[in-house]
Write a protein that holds these residues in place. Structure first.
Motif, PDB file in Angstrom:
ATOM      1  N   LEU A  67      -6.561  49.358  68.655  1.00 26.03           N
ATOM      2  CA  LEU A  67      -5.437  50.192  69.080  1.00 26.03           C
ATOM      3  C   LEU A  67      -4.175  49.352  69.205  1.00 26.03           C
ATOM      4  CD1 LEU A  67      -7.194  52.320  71.841  1.00 26.03           C
ATOM      5  CD2 LEU A  67      -6.809  52.915  69.449  1.00 26.03           C
ATOM      6  N   LEU A  68      -3.044  49.960  68.880  1.00 22.20           N
ATOM      7  CA  LEU A  68      -1.760  49.278  68.968  1.00 22.20           C
ATOM      8  C   LEU A  68      -1.049  49.712  70.247  1.00 22.20           C
ATOM      9  CD1 LEU A  68       0.024  47.346  67.253  1.00 22.20           C
ATOM     10  CD2 LEU A  68       1.250  49.376  66.460  1.00 22.20           C
ATOM     11  N   VAL A  69      -0.655  48.745  71.057  1.00 16.31           N
ATOM     12  CA  VAL A  69       0.034  49.027  72.311  1.00 16.31           C
ATOM     13  C   VAL A  69       1.519  48.732  72.133  1.00 16.31           C
ATOM     14  CG1 VAL A  69       0.268  48.380  74.742  1.00 16.31           C
ATOM     15  CG2 VAL A  69      -2.002  48.531  73.706  1.00 16.31           C
ATOM     16  N   GLN A  70       2.339  49.718  72.462  1.00 13.22           N
ATOM     17  CA  GLN A  70       3.786  49.553  72.330  1.00 13.22           C
ATOM     18  C   GLN A  70       4.299  48.584  73.397  1.00 13.22           C
ATOM     19  OE1 GLN A  70       5.954  53.212  72.651  1.00 13.22           O
ATOM     20  NE2 GLN A  70       7.952  52.259  72.264  1.00 13.22           N
ATOM     21  N   THR A  71       5.171  47.694  72.997  1.00 14.62           N
ATOM     22  CA  THR A  71       5.763  46.738  73.936  1.00 14.62           C
ATOM     23  C   THR A  71       7.258  47.014  74.065  1.00 14.62           C
ATOM     24  OG1 THR A  71       5.981  45.142  72.120  1.00 14.62           O
ATOM     25  CG2 THR A  71       4.058  44.934  73.543  1.00 14.62           C
ATOM     26  N   GLN A  72       7.803  46.746  75.254  1.00 17.32           N
ATOM     27  CA  GLN A  72       9.220  47.020  75.499  1.00 17.32           C
ATOM     28  C   GLN A  72      10.124  45.825  75.197  1.00 17.32           C
ATOM     29  OE1 GLN A  72       6.924  47.850  78.388  1.00 17.32           O
ATOM     30  NE2 GLN A  72       6.633  49.659  77.086  1.00 17.32           N
ATOM     31  N   HIS A  73       9.554  44.626  75.205  1.00 17.27           N
ATOM     32  CA  HIS A  73      10.359  43.426  75.000  1.00 17.27           C
ATOM     33  C   HIS A  73       9.602  42.440  74.123  1.00 17.27           C
ATOM     34  CE1 HIS A  73      13.278  44.579  78.101  1.00 17.27           C
ATOM     35  NE2 HIS A  73      12.238  44.964  78.824  1.00 17.27           N
ATOM     36  N   LEU A  74      10.350  41.497  73.572  1.00 16.18           N
ATOM     37  CA  LEU A  74       9.766  40.433  72.770  1.00 16.18           C
ATOM     38  C   LEU A  74       9.816  39.117  73.534  1.00 16.18           C
ATOM     39  CD1 LEU A  74      11.260  41.116  69.220  1.00 16.18           C
ATOM     40  CD2 LEU A  74       8.885  41.433  69.944  1.00 16.18           C
ATOM     41  N   VAL A  75       8.925  38.220  73.180  1.00 13.26           N
ATOM     42  CA  VAL A  75       8.963  36.867  73.722  1.00 13.26           C
ATOM     43  C   VAL A  75      10.353  36.277  73.530  1.00 13.26           C
ATOM     44  CG1 VAL A  75       8.202  34.518  73.199  1.00 13.26           C
ATOM     45  CG2 VAL A  75       6.509  36.316  73.517  1.00 13.26           C
ATOM     46  N   GLY A  76      10.859  35.639  74.571  1.00 13.16           N
ATOM     47  CA  GLY A  76      12.186  35.045  74.517  1.00 13.16           C
ATOM     48  C   GLY A  76      13.230  35.860  75.240  1.00 13.16           C
ATOM     49  N   ALA A  77      12.893  37.103  75.583  1.00 20.15           N
ATOM     50  CA  ALA A  77      13.854  37.967  76.277  1.00 20.15           C
ATOM     51  C   ALA A  77      14.185  37.399  77.657  1.00 20.15           C
ATOM     52  CB  ALA A  77      13.276  39.372  76.415  1.00 20.15           C
ATOM     53  N   ASP A  78      15.409  37.615  78.076  1.00 21.09           N
ATOM     54  CA  ASP A  78      15.854  37.148  79.399  1.00 21.09           C
ATOM     55  C   ASP A  78      15.493  38.215  80.427  1.00 21.09           C
ATOM     56  OD1 ASP A  78      17.006  35.783  81.446  1.00 21.09           O
ATOM     57  OD2 ASP A  78      19.071  36.309  80.934  1.00 21.09           O
ATOM     58  N   LEU A  79      14.321  38.102  81.007  1.00 22.34           N
ATOM     59  CA  LEU A  79      13.796  39.126  81.902  1.00 22.34           C
ATOM     60  C   LEU A  79      13.789  38.625  83.338  1.00 22.34           C
ATOM     61  CD1 LEU A  79      10.718  40.262  79.778  1.00 22.34           C
ATOM     62  CD2 LEU A  79      12.977  41.350  79.902  1.00 22.34           C
ATOM     63  N   ASP A  80      14.034  39.538  84.254  1.00 21.19           N
ATOM     64  CA  ASP A  80      13.979  39.238  85.684  1.00 21.19           C
ATOM     65  C   ASP A  80      12.568  39.573  86.171  1.00 21.19           C
ATOM     66  OD1 ASP A  80      14.472  38.748  88.335  1.00 21.19           O
ATOM     67  OD2 ASP A  80      15.509  40.659  88.694  1.00 21.19           O
TER      68      ASP A  80
END
Length: 337
Positions: A67-80
């Motif tokens: 199954l494919l799970v949708q992701t909201q961000h990619l590695v490297g994103a500036d996340l809090d």
């Protein structure tokens, strides 16, 4: 877990979580890790936790079930984020994406608490984030992990919480670790309600065993045989002599042979060889160790003897057991291209 393992935060603040999903991650482990936080929000009647799913590729993350799970961000994103969990399965020893490893290091330097679930600790170790910390990993990955990171303090426990590093063996053990986290952050009353929500009537400590006991696995209560089985599993690289095994078990070699024949329908040498060959198979699949080194690490004194035994047992040469993707040489946690 003690108060020194994790700080009890302000219970009115919303904690921000990230789940980095590495392709071939197990849905069971991921669900066991994320669902307790959803339940905590529902049962508390307000948002205690917020979370995002993060992927390495733009097309989402593929679970081991396909199954494919949708992701909201990619590695490297500036996340809090307050905490990031790396969820991995399959063969995490193959993962060596430098951009991901660098991003994990940056988050750690910023003070983000970093966790690994199932095969996730392998990736944390590859990033150098487990140095000086207790850790655990799914039992299937233990041989490869020990060969790749001999300097780390690995425990075969359900989960380990050591300051700002959290590692979990995966599967439903994630429920146990998240119970401990929620109890520390929101109080034990809510944590117990979350466990009840998931019908988790037996909340296990992190020090619990990952696998069934030898008695359960081999369906025997014979103390002499169990002693021998334990010694065999603990002496793979340097196999014990038959006489030493029998002596440690408190019986003669002939008596020990009879126990193996009666309870396991095999010979002492046959069982020992099977354990060593299964270890070799795991190392071939999950590391890039040279085949000769795999043989030595599995108790075989020569590459030719190892190859013959392996082919006789599995029907093909050790080289054919290697996944195509393993093209790098991994030593002591470093990848040499």
């Amino acid at each position: 877990m003690t108060k020194g393992d994790i700080s009890v935060g302000q219970r009115d603040e919303v904690r921000k979580l990230g789940f980095l999903l590495i392709d071939d991650f197990a849905l069971m482990s991921f669900a066991s890790a994320i669902e307790p936080f959803r339940a905590a929000n529902v049962l508390a009647g307000r948002s205690l936790y917020e979370w995002v799913a993060i992927g390495v590729h733009r097309n989402g993350a593929a679970a081991s079930a396909g199954l494919l799970v949708q992701t909201q961000h990619l590695v490297g994103a500036d996340l809090d984020l307050d905490t990031l969990f790396v969820c991995a399965g399959g063969n995490p020893a193959e993962f060596a994406d430098e951009a991901t490893l660098q991003w994990l290091r940056r988050l750690a330097r910023r003070g983000v608490r970093i966790g690994g679930v199932s095969g996730g600790p392998f990736i944390l170790a590859r990033a150098g984030l487990l140095d000086g910390h207790r850790c655990t990993i799914h039992w299937e990955h233990v041989p490869a992990f020990r060969e790749s990171f001999p300097q780390l303090t690995l425990r075969c426990s359900l989960y380990e919480i050591d300051r700002d590093r959290l590692t979990c063996a995966g599967g439903i053990a994630a429920l146990d670790m998240m119970h401990a986290l929620i109890a520390a952050e929101q109080g034990r009353v809510l944590a117990d309600k979350v466990s009840d929500w998931f019908l988790q009537t037996d909340i296990r400590l992190g020090t619990g065993a990952q696998r069934r006991s030898l008695q359960e696995r081999y369906d025997t209560a014979n103390a002499h045989l169990l002693t021998a089985l334990e010694l065999i599993e603990g002496h793979v690289e340097r196999p014990m002599k038959r006489r030493a095994l029998a002596q440690a078990a408190g019986i003669s070699v002939r008596q020990l042979e009879r126990l193996f024949a009666h309870h396991l329908d095999t010979t002492l040498d046959g069982h020992y060889r099977e354990v060593r060959l299964e270890r070799a198979r795991t190392l071939l699949r999950q590391t890039a160790m040279p085949i000769a080194e795999v043989g030595l690490a599995s108790g075989f004194q020569s590459a030719s003897h190892f190859s013959r035994q392996f082919k006789e047992r599995f029907g093909h040469a050790p080289l054919q057991e290697r996944p195509i993707k393993v093209k790098t040489k991994i030593r002591s946690g470093r990848v040499d291209r």
